[in-house]
Scaffold this motif. Sequence first.
Motif, PDB file in Angstrom:
ATOM      1  N   LEU A 190       0.833  -1.206   0.000  1.00  0.00           N
ATOM      2  CA  LEU A 190       0.000   0.000   0.000  1.00  0.00           C
ATOM      3  C   LEU A 190       0.872   1.262   0.000  1.00  0.00           C
TER       4      LEU A 190
ATOM      5  N   CYS B  31      -6.977   0.653  -1.611  1.00  0.00           N
ATOM      6  CA  CYS B  31      -7.491   0.226  -0.305  1.00  0.00           C
ATOM      7  C   CYS B  31      -6.719  -1.026   0.131  1.00  0.00           C
TER       8      CYS B  31
ATOM      9  N   SER C  69      -4.814  -3.753  -2.168  1.00  0.00           N
ATOM     10  CA  SER C  69      -3.365  -3.890  -1.977  1.00  0.00           C
ATOM     11  C   SER C  69      -2.930  -5.350  -1.954  1.00  0.00           C
TER      12      SER C  69
ATOM     13  N   PRO D   1     -10.201   3.791  -1.223  1.00  0.00           N
ATOM     14  CA  PRO D   1      -9.316   3.878  -0.054  1.00  0.00           C
ATOM     15  C   PRO D   1      -9.888   4.715   1.087  1.00  0.00           C
TER      16      PRO D   1
ATOM     17  N   ILE E 274      -4.754   3.616   6.249  1.00  0.00           N
ATOM     18  CA  ILE E 274      -3.946   4.222   5.195  1.00  0.00           C
ATOM     19  C   ILE E 274      -3.225   5.494   5.639  1.00  0.00           C
TER      20      ILE E 274
END
Length: 439
Positions: free
Chosen positions: A345, A357, A361, A387, A394
């Motif tokens: 990611l 997202c 990933s 995402p 993240i």
Amino acid sequence: MSRPMVFHSTRDATVSAGLSLAIAAGLAPDGGLYVPAALPRQHPADFAAGADLAETACQLLQPFFAGDPLEVELPAICREAFTFQAPLRTLGFGEAQVLELFHGPTAAFKDFGARFLAACLRRLPRADARPLTILVATSGDTGAAVGAAFDGLPGLQVMILYPDGKVSPRQAHQLGSFGGNVQALKVTGRFDDCQRMVKAALNDGRLQADVPLSSANSISLGRLLPQMAYYAQACLQEWQREGRLLNLIIPTGNLGNALAATWVRAMGLPIGEIVLSCNANRTLPDYFDGQDYRPREAVATLANAMDVGAPSNFERLRWTFPEEELLRRHLRAFSIDDADIMTSLKRHALDDGELLCPHTSTAAAVLDRLRQAADHRPWTLVATAHPAKFETVIEPLISRPVAVPPALQTMLDRPARARSIPPSDSMLAACLRAFPSDQ
Ligand SMILES: *Cc1c(COP(=O)(O)O)cnc(C)c1O
């Protein structure tokens, strides 16, 4: 007129139903999953170039609707369900493409299935004047998509079950944000507990007599069928433009999304290889590595919508390829653990400008592995969610905020409420009997 399509249970071919009944019931009466008596054949040349997703869906799904009362409604159902597209675009790394399935109201691919199911169910005549309650166990995205699709529909209500603390804060907010005919229960247990409770309720004859129930899990045919549409659309586009097969890497949990791709390929449309990217839940990767099929408890991961230890659509996959040898040759599966999800990611966001997202990933990590193993074929990653739904995973990795799409923001701006219950079948039954009077 074409021959009517008959559906039967994965467990017993003599347990059969027409499409409307199969969609309304969710699960077959013997506890099996409905499958078509045979997958119809389709030919790439029969599909018009430039058709939009609703038109492709209508043509693809017509044989499944043949002879059913819903057949005449199919064009309207497709127009109502497919109000957003599934674009196929070049990815910023790996000389690959990405099929984006997150442009719906709740920003995950589950919107396609949920909206199609709602469009079907609200057209089915019902003898019973009481509302039909749709039960949905969710590890995050399904519940929101189903809630959004059924929000405010007359004669239908939704009970969402999700594992408390195991969905992202934004997902939890979405799940509790509907109110009215859509209620949420946070279960102090795992996703597999939620799924088991839903199955138990659907198999409870006495409860069903009091509260008419159906399900909206990935076992529901009404969700599975529309998921075939975007794979058909994407592979036909690739076939028409490039004259080649579409090779897919699909983030996988309950196997609904990947099964849809498998069916499209089995029907004769130009899909090449299908690779499943799983998280640390290794049931499928171990099986495709040659071990026995061994369902197990799910472990929590960063790709939480794939935290599944007993993939519910495995029964349908077995039905599709009854020979185990053949099944193992038709699919491959990789397991990507949390450390690899984070690495993938972060690297693709910072080095390649591709914000994916955590679920998507896993597919990117599989692509990286294939490239490292000198696989230079064209691959397409399937992007299953936006995402912005997973900002708590993240944002710390990339040290900047993730922009929220407007539809998701609208939902987050509403108040949210969920009732907490233990993972108990009788507690769920009590909540269902009290629905909707305890709103
Ligand atoms: C549901 C979901 C998956 C897994 O799909 P299955 O059909 O259960 O295999 C993957 N990614 C996201 C974002 C999801 O919501």
